[in-house]
Design a protein around this motif. Structure first.
Motif, mmCIF file in Angstrom:
data_model
loop_
_atom_site.group_PDB
_atom_site.id
_atom_site.type_symbol
_atom_site.label_atom_id
_atom_site.label_comp_id
_atom_site.label_asym_id
_atom_site.label_seq_id
_atom_site.Cartn_x
_atom_site.Cartn_y
_atom_site.Cartn_z
ATOM 1 N N LEU A 259 0.841 -1.190 0.000
ATOM 2 C CA LEU A 259 0.000 0.000 0.000
ATOM 3 C C LEU A 259 0.880 1.246 0.000
ATOM 4 O O LEU A 259 1.905 1.288 0.701
ATOM 5 N N ASN A 260 0.471 2.240 -0.765
ATOM 6 C CA ASN A 260 1.221 3.492 -0.815
ATOM 7 C C ASN A 260 0.697 4.429 0.268
ATOM 8 O O ASN A 260 -0.396 4.966 0.171
ATOM 9 N N ALA A 262 1.705 7.817 2.283
ATOM 10 C CA ALA A 262 2.578 8.993 2.373
ATOM 11 C C ALA A 262 3.837 8.819 1.539
ATOM 12 O O ALA A 262 4.939 9.225 1.943
ATOM 13 N N GLY A 263 3.673 8.184 0.379
ATOM 14 C CA GLY A 263 4.811 8.009 -0.510
ATOM 15 C C GLY A 263 5.681 6.816 -0.199
ATOM 16 O O GLY A 263 6.681 6.581 -0.876
ATOM 17 N N PHE A 264 5.317 6.040 0.825
ATOM 18 C CA PHE A 264 6.090 4.862 1.202
ATOM 19 C C PHE A 264 5.272 3.602 0.934
ATOM 20 O O PHE A 264 4.076 3.554 1.215
ATOM 21 N N GLY A 265 5.928 2.582 0.413
ATOM 22 C CA GLY A 265 5.265 1.306 0.170
ATOM 23 C C GLY A 265 5.256 0.482 1.450
ATOM 24 O O GLY A 265 6.313 0.065 1.940
ATOM 25 N N VAL A 266 4.075 0.248 1.999
ATOM 26 C CA VAL A 266 3.937 -0.512 3.245
ATOM 27 C C VAL A 266 3.187 -1.808 2.948
ATOM 28 O O VAL A 266 2.068 -1.776 2.441
ATOM 29 N N PRO A 267 3.792 -2.972 3.251
ATOM 30 C CA PRO A 267 3.107 -4.242 3.023
ATOM 31 C C PRO A 267 1.808 -4.320 3.839
ATOM 32 O O PRO A 267 1.772 -3.939 5.007
ATOM 33 N N LEU A 268 0.756 -4.805 3.183
ATOM 34 C CA LEU A 268 -0.524 -4.961 3.870
ATOM 35 C C LEU A 268 -0.387 -5.868 5.081
ATOM 36 O O LEU A 268 -1.062 -5.676 6.095
ATOM 37 N N GLY A 269 0.523 -6.847 4.970
ATOM 38 C CA GLY A 269 0.722 -7.781 6.072
ATOM 39 C C GLY A 269 1.176 -7.116 7.359
ATOM 40 O O GLY A 269 0.857 -7.571 8.451
ATOM 41 N N LEU A 270 1.943 -6.023 7.241
ATOM 42 C CA LEU A 270 2.392 -5.316 8.442
ATOM 43 C C LEU A 270 1.229 -4.635 9.150
ATOM 44 O O LEU A 270 1.133 -4.657 10.385
ATOM 45 N N ILE A 271 0.345 -4.035 8.360
ATOM 46 C CA ILE A 271 -0.805 -3.343 8.950
ATOM 47 C C ILE A 271 -1.731 -4.340 9.629
ATOM 48 O O ILE A 271 -2.131 -4.170 10.791
ATOM 49 N N ILE A 272 -2.050 -5.407 8.906
ATOM 50 C CA ILE A 272 -2.924 -6.434 9.479
ATOM 51 C C ILE A 272 -2.241 -7.097 10.673
ATOM 52 O O ILE A 272 -2.874 -7.373 11.696
#
Length: 333
Positions: A259-260, A262-272
């Motif tokens: 997921l983008n 604030a301009g950073f690619g964050v894996p959905l797995g980290l959020i979940i």
């Protein structure tokens, strides 16, 4: 407290003097999860193994889903399990904090011993070589066996506590934990120590906050927790199906999506994963609250085994989730 861990929501934990009629177990049926068929093609000396990070990620996804389903079953299906008279001399006393702590320590002692066995079996020795194929038989045996025993404890122990079954569960979970830890260590060196320290930190902080009265279980929070558990389980099962059918080929399926933000690619797995860790921490709060209520209301001493069982189920689930979060964060390296 109006609502607490369903493991302890029973008359034995709530009524000191008013006996209740034992409730026969409902004729419930459980549906277990089966190992990912995609792994059947990977064999080494006739035994299945994890050949790459993608396969390890798929195995981890199955394991995490299985642990979540196990935790959900324990939380939901032990409701009313303790519909029994208060403790008497025949019951060998009442539940205490000290006795519950010792029983919990004994179970984790068994888990640690068999975890070493699972590690050595999976890795072929104490040392793990980077990218070394690991034997998946011990984690499959431990995970499936532990799931089955958890269901047996859940649905057949309403009338009689069977510590032997709970010890057997701890032994199989240790086998599973040791094997899957060795697999992750082979692809993400140092991840096991990181996950272990993180798990200890979460458990310690949760216990400290509960003991100080900073956090407590509430009716509203527990409802949200149960809804979130159902949603997470559905998401996990959907992810597994998509991975097994080859629709998603990434190591962790939908968890690998980026997921983008604030301009950073964050894996959905980290959020979940962060949300699931919070859920597991609240599950610990429910476990601690149940123990507290059991001691206050003079529950029979043998029910401390169920308290220890509930804590172990939650901690194992928490460890597996943290293990996966760290692996996702580190990527394929």
């Amino acid at each position: 407290m109006a609502l607490r861990n369903p493991i302890f929501s029973n008359s034995a934990f709530q009524e000191r003097n008013a006996p209740a009629v034992p409730v026969a177990p409902a004729g419930a049926q459980t549906t277990g999860l089966v190992p990912p068929p995609a792994q059947a093609g990977y064999t080494l000396n006739g035994q299945p193994y994890a050949p790459n990070p993608q396969a390890a990620g798929q195995n981890a996804q199955w394991a995490a889903s299985q642990q979540a389903a196990q935790n959900a079953a324990v939380q939901a299906n032990l409701e009313g399990m303790y519909a029994a008279p208060p403790a008497s001399a025949i019951d060998h006393g009442r539940m205490t904090y000290e006795d519950t702590i010792w029983k919990t320590a004994a179970l984790f002692g068994v888990l640690l011993v068999t975890a070493v066995v699972g590690w050595v079996w999976a890795a072929g020795g104490i040392d793990v070589t980077y990218r070394q194929p690991t034997n998946m038989v011990p984690w499959m045996l431990g995970a499936l066996g532990g799931f089955v025993l958890a269901m047996v404890v859940t649905f057949t122990s309403r009338k009689k506590v069977r510590p032997a079954l709970i010890f057997a569960y701890a032994a199989l979970e240790g086998l599973f934990i040791g094997a899957i830890s060795a697999t992750f260590e082979a692809f993400w060196p140092g991840v096991v120590m990181q996950a272990t320290l993180a798990t200890i930190a979460v458990v310690g902080v949760t216990l400290a906050l509960f003991a100080s009265g900073k956090i407590r279980a509430s009716k509203r929070a527990t409802k949200i927790f149960l809804i979130a558990m159902v949603g997470y389980l559905v998401f996990s099962l959907l992810n597994l199906i998509l991975m097994w059918t080859g629709v998603l080929r990434e190591g962790f399926g939908m968890y690998s999506a980026t997921l983008n933000i604030a301009g950073f690619g964050v894996p959905l797995g980290l959020i979940i994963g962060v949300l699931v860790v919070i859920m597991a921490a609240y599950s610990l709060v429910l476990d601690f609250d149940g123990i507290q209520q059991g001691v206050r209301n003079g529950a029979p001493r043998n029910l401390a085994w169920y308290a220890a069982f509930g804590v172990m189920v939650t901690v194992v689930w928490l460890y597996v989730e943290i293990l996966r979060i760290i692996a996702i964060a580190r990527g394929n390296e």
